[in-house]
Design a protein around this motif. Structure first.
Motif, PDB file in Angstrom:
ATOM      1  N   ALA A   1       0.833  -1.215   0.000  1.00 41.15           N
ATOM      2  CA  ALA A   1       0.000   0.000   0.000  1.00 41.15           C
ATOM      3  C   ALA A   1       0.864   1.261   0.000  1.00 41.15           C
ATOM      4  CB  ALA A   1      -0.942  -0.017   1.202  1.00 41.15           C
TER       5      ALA A   1
ATOM      6  N   THR B   1      -5.451   6.856   1.433  1.00 38.85           N
ATOM      7  CA  THR B   1      -5.393   5.864   0.357  1.00 38.85           C
ATOM      8  C   THR B   1      -4.527   4.674   0.759  1.00 38.85           C
ATOM      9  OG1 THR B   1      -5.675   7.677  -1.194  1.00 38.85           O
ATOM     10  CG2 THR B   1      -5.004   5.571  -2.118  1.00 38.85           C
TER      11      THR B   1
ATOM     12  N   ALA C   1      -6.114   1.094   0.803  1.00 39.40           N
ATOM     13  CA  ALA C   1      -5.580  -0.018   0.007  1.00 39.40           C
ATOM     14  C   ALA C   1      -5.275  -1.218   0.911  1.00 39.40           C
ATOM     15  CB  ALA C   1      -4.323   0.427  -0.738  1.00 39.40           C
TER      16      ALA C   1
ATOM     17  N   ALA D   1      -8.419  -2.859   1.800  1.00 36.39           N
ATOM     18  CA  ALA D   1      -8.927  -3.598   0.639  1.00 36.39           C
ATOM     19  C   ALA D   1      -8.242  -4.961   0.540  1.00 36.39           C
ATOM     20  CB  ALA D   1      -8.698  -2.789  -0.638  1.00 36.39           C
TER      21      ALA D   1
ATOM     22  N   PHE E   1     -13.779  -1.979  -4.134  1.00 40.86           N
ATOM     23  CA  PHE E   1     -13.195  -0.920  -3.303  1.00 40.86           C
ATOM     24  C   PHE E   1     -14.288  -0.083  -2.641  1.00 40.86           C
ATOM     25  CE2 PHE E   1     -10.836   3.295  -2.943  1.00 40.86           C
ATOM     26  CZ  PHE E   1     -10.219   2.940  -1.740  1.00 40.86           C
TER      27      PHE E   1
ATOM     28  N   SER F   1      -7.944   8.696  -5.650  1.00 39.17           N
ATOM     29  CA  SER F   1      -7.813   7.600  -4.691  1.00 39.17           C
ATOM     30  C   SER F   1      -8.381   6.301  -5.285  1.00 39.17           C
ATOM     31  CB  SER F   1      -8.548   7.966  -3.400  1.00 39.17           C
ATOM     32  OG  SER F   1      -8.267   7.026  -2.411  1.00 39.17           O
ATOM     33  N   ARG F   2      -9.572   6.429  -5.881  1.00 38.00           N
ATOM     34  CA  ARG F   2     -10.180   5.262  -6.525  1.00 38.00           C
ATOM     35  C   ARG F   2      -9.304   4.750  -7.667  1.00 38.00           C
ATOM     36  NH1 ARG F   2     -15.549   8.073  -6.502  1.00 38.00           N
ATOM     37  NH2 ARG F   2     -16.785   7.107  -4.855  1.00 38.00           N
TER      38      ARG F   2
ATOM     39  N   GLU G   1      -6.054   4.936  -7.978  1.00 38.01           N
ATOM     40  CA  GLU G   1      -4.891   4.230  -7.443  1.00 38.01           C
ATOM     41  C   GLU G   1      -5.260   2.805  -7.018  1.00 38.01           C
ATOM     42  OE1 GLU G   1      -2.592   6.778  -4.536  1.00 38.01           O
ATOM     43  OE2 GLU G   1      -4.064   8.230  -5.228  1.00 38.01           O
ATOM     44  N   VAL G   2      -6.309   2.687  -6.212  1.00 32.94           N
ATOM     45  CA  VAL G   2      -6.656   1.364  -5.682  1.00 32.94           C
ATOM     46  C   VAL G   2      -7.221   0.485  -6.787  1.00 32.94           C
ATOM     47  CG1 VAL G   2      -7.971   0.098  -3.941  1.00 32.94           C
ATOM     48  CG2 VAL G   2      -7.008   2.340  -3.379  1.00 32.94           C
TER      49      VAL G   2
END
Ligand code: OVM
Length: 403
Positions: free
Chosen positions: A145, A246, A250, A253, A278, A357-358, A360-361
């Motif tokens: 992460a 984030t 992550a 997640a 996510f 952020s979304r 990236e993950v």
């Protein structure tokens, strides 16, 4: 066990302290207990109301005209006490001050403006995945992460390469400062004298790579949309809010999917499901659990009158597991209709960085899925002891090629 009693305010009262180590590490049982007590619970230790249920959390964060952010979104009331740093010009501001800045930064962080970053994020994700397959066993917080977010996000903002751990130290201060000024906060601000100036230096135009997100804030100064005084503090918001959130998101997640392998199997079969997965993580293990608002005037909520200039504690983590709103609230289910979760807030202050952020993950999870990687928890985990964020301090994991 905390004592519960009727409060003088006409609400149920609890002497529970949400900010003890024990309650931070194991929040869901006391969230449940406070949700069952009422729509508003008076916290005797902090002398403020606590909103544990979805409906009231949603109303409080929607009604910015009554529930102000300008007195800070932590326990400290800026009307009564000096803030620990110059307030954020987005998070800790109300309209009309908030409005123009929000529009400018919102455009910079909008999905169309971020599209160009995806390919580069994918390259970084794949380098990382190659490395994970080589070493097999890692601590997924620092080694996955943190490694990924500290590379791609500051690059996108336009921060120079090099040691970026001050970003984590700073994020830890910022988010702990939303809680009471307890030992957890004191510990995290110990290096402020060194880290604070380092951060502000990174926010100067001359230190931001041309064309990237930070530079785009300064372009808005040139365009006359914001002032030169606002620009560095707006870039500071990227560095304050965009790193820890984030990283822990992550990590949460990876943990949620590792401990629910049937859900990961669905993502592996269809990497497009990384996105809804996510969102479900943001509901189920909300990285940003709690903040406050300050009443501007007397307001009635759930039959109780809250006087003006009082802090109200809003718990998104609890709202996101309120059975009044969610079926099987404690079950991680990436197929559920997760719309309306408040893991990224709601309304005029909803997370402005949610698209990056979304992204990236999503890139990290969908590349793991596309390459059919399996992962499992391989040792004892440990949560962070943190006033407002929920995530892992230790998350040992084994990664291997699956099919
Ligand atoms: C900011 C800021 C800092 C922390 C969190 C946040 C959740 C914003 O400086 O604007 O939003």
């Amino acid at each position: 066990m905390a004592q519960d009693a009727a409060a003088p305010r006409g609400a149920p009262a609890s002497d529970i302290d949400p900010f003890t180590r024990e309650h931070i590490l194991d929040p869901y049982a006391w969230h449940h207990r406070l949700r069952e007590m009422g729509a508003l619970v008076w916290l005797t230790k902090y002398q403020c109301f606590f909103a544990p249920r979805y409906a009231e959390v949603h109303r409080i964060i929607s009604e910015y005209q009554t529930f102000s952010s300008a007195a800070g979104v932590g326990y400290t009331n800026f009307n009564k006490e000096k803030p620990w740093r110059q307030p954020s010009m987005l998070l800790e501001a109300d309209p009309p001050d908030h409005t123009k800045r929000r529009a400018v930064v919102g455009r910079i962080l909008s999905a169309p403006n971020l599209r160009g970053f995806r390919a580069g994020f994918e390259v970084e994700a794949n380098k990382l995945i190659d490395h994970l397959l080589e070493v097999g066993e890692v601590d997924a917080v620092p080694d996955v992460a943190q490694a990924f977010v500290l590379k791609v996000f500051p690059d996108a903002v336009g921060i120079a390469d090099g040691d970026r751990t001050n970003l984590i130290k700073y994020g830890t201060m910022v988010f702990n400062a939303f809680g009471p000024q307890n030992e957890i906060f004191d510990d995290s601000v110990r290096d402020l004298g060194e880290v604070g100036p380092w951060i502000m230096e990174r926010c100067q135009h001359k230190n931001l790579k041309p064309g990237r997100l930070g530079d785009q804030v300064y372009q808005a100064v040139a365009g006359g949309q914001i002032t030169a005084e606002e620009a560095p503090i707006l870039v500071r918001s990227f560095l304050s809010a965009g790193v820890d959130t984030t990283i822990y998101g992550a990590g949460n997640a990876l943990w949620s999917l590792a401990t629910n392998p049937a859900e990961w199997a669905k993502v592996k079969a269809n990497p497009a499901l990384a996105k809804p997965a996510f969102e479900e993580v943001l509901r189920y293990e909300s990285p940003f659990q709690t903040f406050f608002r300050t009443t501007i005037e007397d307001v009635e909520l759930a039959g109780i009158t809250i006087p003006g200039n009082e802090k109200v504690m809003v718990n998104m983590g609890s709202a996101n597991r309120d059975p009044r709103k969610w079926d099987r609230a404690d079950v991680f289910d990436i197929s559920r209709d997760v719309r309306g979760h408040v893991g990224l807030g709601y309304g005029i202050h909803a997370c402005i960085g949610q698209m990056i952020s979304r992204l990236e993950v999503d890139v990290l999870l969908s590349e793991l899925a596309r390459r059919k990687i399996d992962f499992e928890v391989s040792g004892p985990t440990q949560h962070i002891v943190h006033n407002t964020l929920r995530g892992f301090a230790k998350l040992p994991m084994r990664f291997k090629q699956g099919s």
